[in-house]
Design an enzyme around this catalytic site. Structure first.
Site, PDB file in Angstrom:
ATOM      1  N   GLY A  87       6.629  -2.239   5.084  1.00  0.00           N
ATOM      2  CA  GLY A  87       6.998  -1.186   6.036  1.00  0.00           C
ATOM      3  C   GLY A  87       7.786  -0.035   5.427  1.00  0.00           C
ATOM      4  O   GLY A  87       8.457   0.697   6.150  1.00  0.00           O
ATOM      5  N   MET A 138      -3.332  -4.134   7.330  1.00  0.00           N
ATOM      6  CA  MET A 138      -4.440  -4.688   6.549  1.00  0.00           C
ATOM      7  C   MET A 138      -5.494  -5.350   7.441  1.00  0.00           C
ATOM      8  O   MET A 138      -5.920  -6.480   7.180  1.00  0.00           O
ATOM      9  CB  MET A 138      -3.898  -5.676   5.514  1.00  0.00           C
ATOM     10  CG  MET A 138      -2.957  -5.034   4.520  1.00  0.00           C
ATOM     11  SD  MET A 138      -3.751  -3.684   3.613  1.00  0.00           S
ATOM     12  CE  MET A 138      -2.466  -3.256   2.442  1.00  0.00           C
ATOM     13  N   ARG A 139      -5.898  -4.641   8.470  1.00  0.00           N
ATOM     14  CA  ARG A 139      -6.872  -5.185   9.411  1.00  0.00           C
ATOM     15  C   ARG A 139      -7.806  -4.046   9.814  1.00  0.00           C
ATOM     16  O   ARG A 139      -7.339  -2.919  10.013  1.00  0.00           O
ATOM     17  CB  ARG A 139      -6.106  -5.719  10.621  1.00  0.00           C
ATOM     18  CG  ARG A 139      -6.896  -6.480  11.634  1.00  0.00           C
ATOM     19  CD  ARG A 139      -5.945  -7.201  12.582  1.00  0.00           C
ATOM     20  NE  ARG A 139      -5.238  -8.267  11.902  1.00  0.00           N
ATOM     21  CZ  ARG A 139      -5.728  -9.470  11.671  1.00  0.00           C
ATOM     22  NH1 ARG A 139      -6.929  -9.790  12.123  1.00  0.00           N
ATOM     23  NH2 ARG A 139      -5.038 -10.375  11.016  1.00  0.00           N
ATOM     24  N   ILE A 140      -9.087  -4.349   9.919  1.00  0.00           N
ATOM     25  CA  ILE A 140     -10.033  -3.289  10.296  1.00  0.00           C
ATOM     26  C   ILE A 140      -9.886  -2.998  11.794  1.00  0.00           C
ATOM     27  O   ILE A 140      -9.845  -3.923  12.612  1.00  0.00           O
ATOM     28  CB  ILE A 140     -11.480  -3.708   9.963  1.00  0.00           C
ATOM     29  CG1 ILE A 140     -11.614  -3.892   8.441  1.00  0.00           C
ATOM     30  CG2 ILE A 140     -12.484  -2.668  10.455  1.00  0.00           C
ATOM     31  CD1 ILE A 140     -12.878  -4.598   8.025  1.00  0.00           C
ATOM     32  N   ILE A 141      -9.796  -1.725  12.116  1.00  0.00           N
ATOM     33  CA  ILE A 141      -9.666  -1.317  13.519  1.00  0.00           C
ATOM     34  C   ILE A 141     -11.040  -1.430  14.193  1.00  0.00           C
ATOM     35  O   ILE A 141     -12.053  -0.974  13.659  1.00  0.00           O
ATOM     36  CB  ILE A 141      -9.146   0.144  13.599  1.00  0.00           C
ATOM     37  CG1 ILE A 141      -7.768   0.271  12.930  1.00  0.00           C
ATOM     38  CG2 ILE A 141      -9.094   0.630  15.046  1.00  0.00           C
ATOM     39  CD1 ILE A 141      -6.632  -0.426  13.620  1.00  0.00           C
ATOM     40  N   HIS A 169      -3.872   5.435   2.199  1.00  0.00           N
ATOM     41  CA  HIS A 169      -4.442   4.455   1.263  1.00  0.00           C
ATOM     42  C   HIS A 169      -4.036   4.821  -0.170  1.00  0.00           C
ATOM     43  O   HIS A 169      -4.089   5.996  -0.551  1.00  0.00           O
ATOM     44  CB  HIS A 169      -5.969   4.424   1.388  1.00  0.00           C
ATOM     45  CG  HIS A 169      -6.580   3.389   0.508  1.00  0.00           C
ATOM     46  ND1 HIS A 169      -6.535   2.033   0.821  1.00  0.00           N
ATOM     47  CD2 HIS A 169      -7.187   3.481  -0.688  1.00  0.00           C
ATOM     48  CE1 HIS A 169      -7.109   1.355  -0.163  1.00  0.00           C
ATOM     49  NE2 HIS A 169      -7.516   2.210  -1.092  1.00  0.00           N
TER      50      HIS A 169
HETATM   51  C1  GAR Z   1       0.878   1.352   1.026  1.00  0.00           C
HETATM   52  O1  GAR Z   1       0.783   1.576  -0.370  1.00  0.00           O
HETATM   53  C2  GAR Z   1      -0.409   1.779   1.713  1.00  0.00           C
HETATM   54  O2  GAR Z   1      -1.007   2.893   1.118  1.00  0.00           O
HETATM   55  C3  GAR Z   1      -1.258   0.547   1.554  1.00  0.00           C
HETATM   56  O3  GAR Z   1      -0.367  -0.504   1.793  1.00  0.00           O
HETATM   57  C4  GAR Z   1       0.927  -0.138   1.321  1.00  0.00           C
HETATM   58  C5  GAR Z   1       1.946  -0.474   2.391  1.00  0.00           C
HETATM   59  O4  GAR Z   1       3.252  -0.326   1.905  1.00  0.00           O
HETATM   60  N1  GAR Z   1      -2.376   0.547   2.454  1.00  0.00           N
HETATM   61  C6  GAR Z   1      -3.578   0.065   2.155  1.00  0.00           C
HETATM   62  O5  GAR Z   1      -3.824  -0.472   1.088  1.00  0.00           O
HETATM   63  C7  GAR Z   1      -4.631   0.234   3.240  1.00  0.00           C
HETATM   64  N2  GAR Z   1      -5.905  -0.172   2.778  1.00  0.00           N
HETATM   65  P1  GAR Z   1       4.486  -0.371   2.904  1.00  0.00           P
HETATM   66  O6  GAR Z   1       4.294  -1.624   3.795  1.00  0.00           O
HETATM   67  O7  GAR Z   1       5.686  -0.478   2.045  1.00  0.00           O
HETATM   68  O8  GAR Z   1       4.442   0.879   3.719  1.00  0.00           O
END
Ligand code: GAR
Length: 199
Positions: free
Chosen positions: A17, A95-98, A114
């Protein structure tokens, strides 16, 4: 969206987060004109929920597997979004497809970040994939969400150099530092665009 008052965001997060926290801080510094009205997590033990408590942001979490289908799960989520009067969904490490239920209810109003230069390296480990490939640069993409995995109209991209002495940890740090600045900026621009369209 046509109503008065700040745009109300729901941030969806499955993990640490840090992007959620960066958005809340940008709002409190008034560089992002919105309100994080709700944090939604599909992982009840996600650290994002602890951050929400600390930041005094209302949150709700679910065990999606306890629902009979994705549709029933998303209808439950949608009820919470309606109750909180949410205008825009912001995915931040979700991390889940909408699915169709949320996509139809929030047409063009779901944004994702991303950690790669999409269309390169979609999926759950964009940073690791670029690092393992030996690439000399990677980056961050902010895009609208459609039914695919990290597909949808690209709103912004920023490059990050991979130095020869970078480790996966140092690269992750560089990517996150870019994300924490880029995401609030792009959301602010997108909100302004939506407000113009709905005015
Ligand atoms: C981030 O780096 C975001 O870009 C990635 O998850 C991380 C979450 O970090 N998202 C994906 O890989 C989506 N496919 P956080 O929980 O510290 O914000």
């Amino acid at each position: 969206m046509s109503k008065a008052g700040p745009i109300r965001l729901a941030v969806f997060a499955s993990g640490s987060g840090s992007n959620f926290e960066a958005l809340v801080k940008a709002i409190r510094k008034q560089t992002l004109e919105a309100e994080v009205a709700l944090l939604v997590s599909d992982k009840p033990d996600a650290f994002a929920l602890t951050r929400a408590d600390t930041l005094a942001v209302p949150s709700v979490s679910f065990y999606p597997k306890q629902f009979p289908s994705k549709e029933v799960f998303e209808r439950e989520v949608l009820d919470h979004l309606k109750e909180a009067d949410i205008d825009l969904i912001v995915l931040a490490g979700y991390m889940r497809i909408i699915g169709q239920t949320l996509l139809e209810a929030f047409d063009n109003r779901i944004i994702n970040i991303h950690p790669s230069l999409l269309p390169l390296y979609p999926g759950k480990q964009g940073i690791q994939d670029a690092f393992d490939a030996g690439d000399k640069e990677t980056g961050v993409t902010v895009h609208l969400v459609d039914e695919g995995i990290d597909t949808g109209t690209i709103l912004a991209q920023e490059k990050v150099v991979i130095d020869p002495d970078d480790t996966i940890e140092s690269l992750e740090e560089k990517i996150h530092a870019v994300e924490h600045v880029l995401y609030p900026e792009v959301i602010q621009t997108y909100i302004k665009k939506l407000q113009k369209e709905y005015a």
